[in-house]
Scaffold this active site. Sequence first.
Site, PDB file in Angstrom:
ATOM      1  N   ALA A 136       0.639  -1.368   0.145  1.00 58.97           N
ATOM      2  CA  ALA A 136      -0.047  -0.059   0.006  1.00 58.97           C
ATOM      3  C   ALA A 136       0.975   1.247   0.160  1.00 58.97           C
ATOM      4  O   ALA A 136       2.049   1.341   0.730  1.00 58.97           O
ATOM      5  CB  ALA A 136      -1.009   0.135   1.065  1.00 58.97           C
ATOM      6  N   GLN A 137       0.257   2.360  -0.491  1.00 64.27           N
ATOM      7  CA  GLN A 137       1.108   3.422  -0.496  1.00 64.27           C
ATOM      8  C   GLN A 137       1.323   4.108   0.807  1.00 64.27           C
ATOM      9  O   GLN A 137       2.528   4.562   1.216  1.00 64.27           O
ATOM     10  CB  GLN A 137       0.199   4.615  -1.283  1.00 64.27           C
ATOM     11  CG  GLN A 137       0.974   5.922  -1.175  1.00 64.27           C
ATOM     12  CD  GLN A 137       2.120   5.917  -2.378  1.00 64.27           C
ATOM     13  OE1 GLN A 137       2.310   5.072  -3.354  1.00 64.27           O
ATOM     14  NE2 GLN A 137       3.306   6.479  -1.774  1.00 64.27           N
ATOM     15  N   SER A 138       0.429   3.986   1.887  1.00 60.32           N
ATOM     16  CA  SER A 138       0.787   4.492   3.014  1.00 60.32           C
ATOM     17  C   SER A 138       1.870   3.557   3.713  1.00 60.32           C
ATOM     18  O   SER A 138       2.705   3.981   4.522  1.00 60.32           O
ATOM     19  CB  SER A 138      -0.609   4.255   4.046  1.00 60.32           C
ATOM     20  OG  SER A 138      -1.013   2.945   3.963  1.00 60.32           O
ATOM     21  N   ASP A 141       5.065   5.085   2.360  1.00 59.09           N
ATOM     22  CA  ASP A 141       5.375   6.390   2.864  1.00 59.09           C
ATOM     23  C   ASP A 141       5.939   6.040   4.158  1.00 59.09           C
ATOM     24  O   ASP A 141       6.946   7.046   4.711  1.00 59.09           O
ATOM     25  CB  ASP A 141       3.970   7.337   3.139  1.00 59.09           C
ATOM     26  CG  ASP A 141       3.572   7.505   1.582  1.00 59.09           C
ATOM     27  OD1 ASP A 141       4.172   7.338   0.694  1.00 59.09           O
ATOM     28  OD2 ASP A 141       2.411   7.773   1.495  1.00 59.09           O
ATOM     29  N   ARG A 155      -2.931   7.381  -5.152  1.00 58.03           N
ATOM     30  CA  ARG A 155      -3.199   6.220  -4.133  1.00 58.03           C
ATOM     31  C   ARG A 155      -3.586   6.650  -2.542  1.00 58.03           C
ATOM     32  O   ARG A 155      -4.367   6.074  -2.061  1.00 58.03           O
ATOM     33  CB  ARG A 155      -1.934   5.282  -4.317  1.00 58.03           C
ATOM     34  CG  ARG A 155      -1.775   4.657  -5.402  1.00 58.03           C
ATOM     35  CD  ARG A 155      -0.510   3.628  -5.207  1.00 58.03           C
ATOM     36  NE  ARG A 155       0.762   4.213  -5.421  1.00 58.03           N
ATOM     37  CZ  ARG A 155       1.552   4.758  -6.214  1.00 58.03           C
ATOM     38  NH1 ARG A 155       1.093   4.366  -7.643  1.00 58.03           N
ATOM     39  NH2 ARG A 155       2.479   5.206  -6.297  1.00 58.03           N
TER      40      ARG A 155
END
Length: 276
Positions: A136-138, A141, A155
Amino acid sequence: MLTTKSRKRDAGKPPLIWFSSPLLPSNSCLGVYRALFTTTEQAQDSDMVQVLRKRQLKPLTSKPPPDTPDGVPLPSTMTSPQIFLCMVGGGHFASMIVSLAPKLGRKSTGAEERQAAVIAHKTFHRYTTRRKQGGAQSSNDSAKGAAHSAGASIRRYNEAALESEIRALLTEWKDLIAKSQLIFIRATGSSNRRTLFGPYDGQVLRHNDPRNRSFPFSTRRATQAELMRAFVELTRVKVGELNEADPAGAQSAQTSDQPSSSSSKPPTTRPTKPAP
């Protein structure tokens, strides 16, 4: 008459509970998933058969209820036990509330058959995973810092939108989930579990709910068809052959269909070239 099969000491808790019957061959048993029973029911081995008998529900009536003249039963009119199933992962979300009492349908040949009675179902899909790289993008990050590309921004927006849609649906189904006997959840990743279990204001699902269950088998992408497959797998009785007296014999019987590692043809040795 069904009786539960006793387990050996330190055998752990297998996903299936096996029952024997004098109507079956001595080495044949019927298996039911342990997750379908509450913790209290599992502790009462002597009453397990009675609990299983109570789970054998009659099909739902096809007559229209009094408050639905069109003949379509509304969720408020469903009085049979029900369970809640939910899967989320990779930007895909699927949820379903199914009655444990089947409904009568008809095959193409006109014969009657029992079918699952779905009370409510909903699916969502958002582009949230990083193509070819996964995750996932989170999560990316958190590990490497916030990326500033256009795809990353899309996203992040989709993750927030998907979280909002899921939580809004859970709030809408709050009464139906509260009436469910069991809750089956598959949530891959910490962000997906945080979407379901929060904490957040007005959350519906709780970590410490004794009804919570995980699927005791492998599942695929979260879709309505996959949820229905999981429901059928959970509620279908398994037939197996057990041999506790001779574990080696049971193991050989299970592997009898596999090709043998030894061949009837004797091995041949390649001649070596003599050294000069």
